[in-house]
Write a protein that holds these residues in place. Sequence first.
Motif, PDB file in Angstrom:
ATOM      1  N   GLU A   1       3.326   1.680  -0.521  1.00  0.00           N
ATOM      2  CA  GLU A   1       3.040   0.566   0.386  1.00  0.00           C
ATOM      3  C   GLU A   1       1.524   0.419   0.539  1.00  0.00           C
ATOM      4  O   GLU A   1       0.846   1.334   0.990  1.00  0.00           O
TER       5      GLU A   1
ATOM      6  N   ASN B   1      -2.225  -3.899   2.699  1.00  0.00           N
ATOM      7  CA  ASN B   1      -1.944  -5.302   3.026  1.00  0.00           C
ATOM      8  C   ASN B   1      -0.452  -5.593   3.116  1.00  0.00           C
ATOM      9  O   ASN B   1      -0.041  -6.741   3.291  1.00  0.00           O
ATOM     10  N   GLY B   2       0.374  -4.545   2.971  1.00  0.00           N
ATOM     11  CA  GLY B   2       1.816  -4.719   3.094  1.00  0.00           C
ATOM     12  C   GLY B   2       2.546  -4.928   1.784  1.00  0.00           C
ATOM     13  O   GLY B   2       3.782  -4.962   1.770  1.00  0.00           O
ATOM     14  N   ASP B   3       1.809  -5.048   0.678  1.00  0.00           N
ATOM     15  CA  ASP B   3       2.472  -5.222  -0.611  1.00  0.00           C
ATOM     16  C   ASP B   3       3.201  -3.941  -1.009  1.00  0.00           C
ATOM     17  O   ASP B   3       2.761  -2.832  -0.696  1.00  0.00           O
ATOM     18  N   LEU B   4       4.305  -4.106  -1.739  1.00  0.00           N
ATOM     19  CA  LEU B   4       5.093  -2.974  -2.207  1.00  0.00           C
ATOM     20  C   LEU B   4       4.987  -2.823  -3.718  1.00  0.00           C
ATOM     21  O   LEU B   4       5.002  -3.816  -4.447  1.00  0.00           O
TER      22      LEU B   4
END
Length: 356
Positions: free
Chosen positions: A173, A176-179
């Motif tokens: 993770e 910036n919250g991207d996976l």
Amino acid sequence: MNKTLIALAVSAAALATGANASEIYNQDGNSIAMGGRAEARLSLKDGKAEDKTRVRLNFLGKAQITDGLYGVGFYEGEFNTNDDGRATDTDANDLTNRYAYAGLGGAFGEITYGKNDGALGVITDFTDIMAYHGNSAAYKIAVADRSDNMISYKGQFADLGVKASYRFADRLEAANGDLSDNDADGYSLSAIYALGESGVKLGAGYADGNQAFESVKDSGNYDVLLDRSQYMLAASYTINDFYFAGTFVDGQDKDKANGEKIDNTGYEFAAAYTYNQAVFTTTYNYLEAKDKTSGQKADAVDNIAIDATYYFKPNFRGYVSYNFNLLSADDKNVDGHKIGKADSEDELALGLRYDF
């Protein structure tokens, strides 16, 4: 007694729960068994001693859901006791979570998820029979070895045993919250076939996956991601008080950043003989690494090991094990660096082991 001991001499091929697990609870279709070992081990290299003492403790739980379906949960931890000369009971004593999984089983076999064995351990078990040494050439890549985030299947159908596993890549993770994931996924497959009552068993397996290694250069630590694949072939023969086995392994490691490839080819031979309450074992291990770009070859493993184990009782043994390291300190590995004294020394191990 001899047939029991020859089975114990190759006990690495047994289930992780161990032959001496004791049932501590059984009621209404639910059971819990506890097992493990306490093993005092002294290692000597060049006259220098190291404490390799360890304790393993495991719990196996089963719940009978229907006549043909059960649930299973298993945990095993290993404690190392070496304080390295520091104050007693320091944080140098490590706990390793060896297994932690749960799943469903029945006539179809058993499917589990968690930290469990990949499919190639049952192939290396053909020659991994010694009390301490051995099994240094038939290596397993991470997705074929004991690993977490893995779904595994095993089944036994008459004389045919099969295993399969898939390890998922681990989720990452970003801030910036991207996976994303770490790309450390892969699979392994194996099969073992027993030729009736002949005493002959044949095994084969294959694995492919990505594995990260920590490397060090002038700029500091960094991770190298390798695309790793391998296959194994094995055979064994048991007759009376004798056991003979061989394992062949061939694999390739490819650096996913620069495309560099290393081929690894090796083999192991093992033999065991049981005489009354004693078991004598020996193995020869050899592994060669070859750089596909430069053509440089190097012996990564080359040794002969022998040991003698005496079973005072089926669950209590003492052993002495010696490894003749055939590598020299001035030999170079595949990247051109000298092996060095520590990795070229012979080793003597003395041990007492109690299984419960």
